[in-house]
Design a protein around this motif. Structure first.
Motif, short mmCIF file in Angstrom:
data_model
loop_
_atom_site.label_atom_id
_atom_site.label_comp_id
_atom_site.label_asym_id
_atom_site.label_seq_id
_atom_site.Cartn_x
_atom_site.Cartn_y
_atom_site.Cartn_z
N ILE A 83 0.84 -1.20 0.00
CA ILE A 83 0.00 0.00 0.00
C ILE A 83 0.87 1.25 0.00
O ILE A 83 2.09 1.16 0.10
CB ILE A 83 -0.97 0.02 1.20
N LYS A 84 0.23 2.41 -0.12
CA LYS A 84 0.89 3.72 -0.16
C LYS A 84 1.85 3.82 -1.34
O LYS A 84 2.94 4.36 -1.23
CB LYS A 84 1.62 4.02 1.14
N VAL A 85 1.45 3.29 -2.49
CA VAL A 85 2.27 3.28 -3.69
C VAL A 85 1.87 4.46 -4.56
O VAL A 85 0.71 4.62 -4.91
CB VAL A 85 2.10 1.96 -4.46
N LYS A 86 2.84 5.27 -4.91
CA LYS A 86 2.59 6.40 -5.82
C LYS A 86 2.66 5.93 -7.27
O LYS A 86 1.79 6.24 -8.07
CB LYS A 86 3.63 7.49 -5.55
N GLU A 87 3.71 5.19 -7.60
CA GLU A 87 3.89 4.65 -8.94
C GLU A 87 4.51 3.27 -8.84
O GLU A 87 5.30 3.01 -7.93
CB GLU A 87 4.84 5.52 -9.77
N ALA A 88 4.18 2.41 -9.78
CA ALA A 88 4.79 1.09 -9.85
C ALA A 88 4.89 0.69 -11.32
O ALA A 88 4.00 0.98 -12.11
CB ALA A 88 3.97 0.07 -9.08
N SER A 89 6.00 0.05 -11.65
CA SER A 89 6.16 -0.43 -13.03
C SER A 89 6.79 -1.81 -13.02
O SER A 89 7.60 -2.14 -12.15
CB SER A 89 7.03 0.54 -13.84
N PHE A 90 6.38 -2.62 -13.99
CA PHE A 90 6.89 -3.97 -14.16
C PHE A 90 7.53 -4.04 -15.54
O PHE A 90 6.91 -3.70 -16.53
CB PHE A 90 5.75 -4.99 -14.06
N ASP A 91 8.78 -4.50 -15.59
CA ASP A 91 9.50 -4.60 -16.87
C ASP A 91 10.10 -5.98 -17.01
O ASP A 91 10.66 -6.53 -16.06
CB ASP A 91 10.65 -3.57 -16.94
N LYS A 92 9.99 -6.52 -18.23
CA LYS A 92 10.64 -7.79 -18.53
C LYS A 92 11.93 -7.47 -19.27
O LYS A 92 11.91 -6.85 -20.33
CB LYS A 92 9.73 -8.66 -19.38
N LYS A 93 13.05 -7.85 -18.68
CA LYS A 93 14.36 -7.59 -19.27
C LYS A 93 15.07 -8.92 -19.45
O LYS A 93 15.48 -9.54 -18.47
CB LYS A 93 15.19 -6.67 -18.39
N MET A 94 15.17 -9.34 -20.68
CA MET A 94 15.81 -10.61 -21.05
C MET A 94 15.25 -11.75 -20.21
O MET A 94 14.11 -12.13 -20.38
CB MET A 94 17.32 -10.49 -20.96
N ALA A 95 16.00 -12.31 -19.28
CA ALA A 95 15.53 -13.45 -18.49
C ALA A 95 15.16 -13.04 -17.07
O ALA A 95 15.30 -13.82 -16.14
CB ALA A 95 16.59 -14.52 -18.48
N SER A 96 14.70 -11.81 -16.90
CA SER A 96 14.33 -11.37 -15.56
C SER A 96 13.15 -10.40 -15.63
O SER A 96 12.87 -9.82 -16.66
CB SER A 96 15.51 -10.71 -14.85
#
Length: 161
Positions: free
Chosen positions: A119-132
């Motif tokens: 909770i209390k999240v201003k921004e969140a991002s999810f990125d797929k980079k190669m094998a992670s």
């Protein structure tokens, strides 16, 4: 006559009321003032410690979120990664489980219901980079945290069995 004169003099001193503080009253007032200042400065010191603790509470929440997310990723394969969510597929389940950023929270959405994870999240991002997969979270107090997980490709494991 001298006695009367002395009596008059003594009575004059007694009758004149000098207004002011005695030494004892002054010492008591000074002691109370010093106690007030001591209490004030101790409150200031404690408030700084409380502010520091509140700042680290986001760090604790972040580490708990990482443990929860790691447990979710353990039995799952990552199917889809978007900027605001990750789609996970459990081995036995046919439906996708989503970890996504919604209304200032990171939640787990499964079968129509959702469970808050952070909770209390201003921004969140999810990125797929190669094998992670990399998760970047900015809290409301502008603290930024980044977590990264290595992906294990389920197809290779199934083909070798």
């Amino acid at each position: 006559m001298e006695k009367e004169h002395l009596k008059l003099r003594k009575n004059q001193f007694r009758k004149t009321n000098l207004k002011g503080f005695t030494l004892l009253e002054s010492l008591v007032a000074l002691m109370m003032l010093s106690l007030i200042f001591l209490l004030f400065f101790s409150v200031l010191e404690n408030s700084q410690a409380i502010i520091k603790q509140l700042e680290t509470s986001e760090e604790k929440a972040w580490h708990i979120f990482l443990i929860q997310l790691e447990n979710e990723l353990e039995g799952c394969s990552i199917e889809e990664v978007y900027s605001n969510k990750i789609g996970l597929k459990k081995k036995q389940a046919k439906h996708l489980v989503w970890i996504e950023n919604k209304l200032g929270k990171i939640v787990k959405v499964e079968n129509g219901g959702y469970q808050p994870m952070l909770i209390k999240v201003k921004e969140a991002s999810f990125d797929k980079k190669m094998a992670s997969v990399e998760v970047t979270v900015l809290f409301e107090n502008n603290q930024k945290f980044v977590g990264r997980w290595s992906l294990i490709e389920e197809n290779r494991d199934e083909q070798t069995l």
